[in-house]
Design an enzyme around this catalytic site. Structure first.
Site, PDB file in Angstrom:
ATOM      1  N   SER A   1       0.803  -1.221   0.000  1.00  0.00           N
ATOM      2  CA  SER A   1       0.000   0.000   0.000  1.00  0.00           C
ATOM      3  C   SER A   1       0.840   1.277   0.000  1.00  0.00           C
ATOM      4  O   SER A   1       1.880   1.360   0.643  1.00  0.00           O
ATOM      5  CB  SER A   1      -0.927   0.008   1.219  1.00  0.00           C
TER       6      SER A   1
ATOM      7  N   SER B   1      -0.907   4.179   0.740  1.00  0.00           N
ATOM      8  CA  SER B   1      -1.797   5.119   1.418  1.00  0.00           C
ATOM      9  C   SER B   1      -1.180   5.794   2.629  1.00  0.00           C
ATOM     10  O   SER B   1      -1.309   7.012   2.804  1.00  0.00           O
ATOM     11  CB  SER B   1      -3.095   4.406   1.830  1.00  0.00           C
TER      12      SER B   1
ATOM     13  N   LYS C   1     -14.332  -4.594   0.449  1.00  0.00           N
ATOM     14  CA  LYS C   1     -15.138  -3.475  -0.042  1.00  0.00           C
ATOM     15  C   LYS C   1     -16.636  -3.759  -0.048  1.00  0.00           C
ATOM     16  O   LYS C   1     -17.439  -2.830   0.030  1.00  0.00           O
ATOM     17  CB  LYS C   1     -14.670  -3.069  -1.439  1.00  0.00           C
TER      18      LYS C   1
ATOM     19  N   ASN D   1     -15.185   1.970  -0.377  1.00  0.00           N
ATOM     20  CA  ASN D   1     -13.734   2.065  -0.165  1.00  0.00           C
ATOM     21  C   ASN D   1     -13.355   3.241   0.734  1.00  0.00           C
ATOM     22  O   ASN D   1     -12.183   3.466   0.989  1.00  0.00           O
ATOM     23  CB  ASN D   1     -12.981   2.154  -1.496  1.00  0.00           C
TER      24      ASN D   1
ATOM     25  N   GLY E   1     -15.142  -5.625  -5.543  1.00  0.00           N
ATOM     26  CA  GLY E   1     -15.595  -4.281  -5.231  1.00  0.00           C
ATOM     27  C   GLY E   1     -15.075  -3.231  -6.194  1.00  0.00           C
ATOM     28  O   GLY E   1     -15.817  -2.331  -6.612  1.00  0.00           O
TER      29      GLY E   1
ATOM     30  N   TYR F   1      -0.931  -0.479  -9.247  1.00  0.00           N
ATOM     31  CA  TYR F   1       0.053   0.591  -9.409  1.00  0.00           C
ATOM     32  C   TYR F   1       1.445   0.179  -8.916  1.00  0.00           C
ATOM     33  O   TYR F   1       2.413   0.912  -9.087  1.00  0.00           O
ATOM     34  CB  TYR F   1      -0.388   1.847  -8.637  1.00  0.00           C
TER      35      TYR F   1
ATOM     36  N   GLY G   1      -2.766   2.158 -12.389  1.00  0.00           N
ATOM     37  CA  GLY G   1      -3.787   2.756 -11.548  1.00  0.00           C
ATOM     38  C   GLY G   1      -3.316   3.848 -10.606  1.00  0.00           C
ATOM     39  O   GLY G   1      -4.075   4.262  -9.726  1.00  0.00           O
TER      40      GLY G   1
END
Length: 243
Positions: free
Chosen positions: A14, A16, A64, A85, A127, A205, A226
């Site tokens: 991730s 994020s 999701k 999400n 999802g 990604y 992405g």
């Protein structure tokens, strides 16, 4: 203090936490923090919801859709897509939203420009696939889902042939196949029939260029990962949490 985070089963890939914590630092939000919460089953979300000062969450594979019964309400975006999400903690409880829809649609429109696409294949039915399907429908692009276990109206991977590749100019991979660290894996489609008229969009990604993208590019297809979608949906998440 405002606490944010991402829930999912495997989060080593991730971006994020780095994205949001850098954002908080750059904007001087010293009382904001973003963490990763790996959970082995959705029932653990009850514990996550109890974290002090929790303001919002992002949700990734495979939760999701599974998270929906644990939410107090759904925003119109989540109702439209059928998947969540983004979660915003509110006085009435956790509320589900979908920013994947927005991120994908904006990214795709920018990438295609004035190129007209009539039909698309969506690889996967989870999802993220639901968000892609809703976005394509709103762009008047007829989409057909491809699944390992196809339901009525869907295609199986073994069904795909040269005619499908010619007819469906846009192919969107919503599966995790090819995601780091298993970077050599790719969806089982007939790449030999791809050409310069095809567009391959991979929601993955990491790595920057997936095996799916490489195999498409070798046949002349235009390819995109992405990452832009991820940035767009992340900023939309931030707007939701602060609305």
């Amino acid at each position: 203090m405002r606490q944010f985070g991402l829930i999912g089963k495997k989060l080593s890939h991730s971006f994020s936490a780095g994205y949001f914590n850098t954002k908080f630092k750059n904007e001087g939000l010293t009382d904001h923090y973003y963490a990763l919460y790996e959970i082995s089953s959705i029932e653990e979300i009850i514990r996550i919801f109890g974290i002090p000062h929790l303001a919002g969450l992002n949700v990734t594979i495979p939760y999701k859709q599974e998270i929906i019964p644990f939410l107090a309400d759904l925003d119109s975006s989540a109702k439209k897509v059928g998947a969540v999400n983004v979660v915003k903690m509110s006085p009435r409880g956790p509320v589900g939203y979908n920013s994947d829809y927005y991120g994908f649609q904006q990214s795709l429109m920018s990438w295609l420009g004035n190129k007209s696409i009539e039909k698309a294949l969506i690889l996967g039915t989870g999802g993220a696939a639901k968000a892609v399907l809703a976005a394509l429908e709103d762009l008047n692009i007829a989409a057909t889902s491809v699944s390992r276990n196809p339901a009525p109206g869907q295609l199986g991977y073994s069904d795909l042939n040269a005619e499908h590749i010619r007819e469906y100019k846009l192919i969107v991979n919503t599966t995790p196949l090819g995601m780091y660290p298993e970077v050599e894996i790719f969806p089982d489609i007939p790449y030999e029939y791809l050409d310069q008229d095809n567009f391959l969009y991979d929601l993955i990604y990491n790595p920057e260029t997936t095996a799916f993208m490489k195999m498409g590019a070798e046949k002349g297809a235009r390819v995109k990962n992405g990452l832009e979608m991820l940035h767009l949906q992340a900023e939309r998440s931030w707007e939701i949490w602060n609305s």
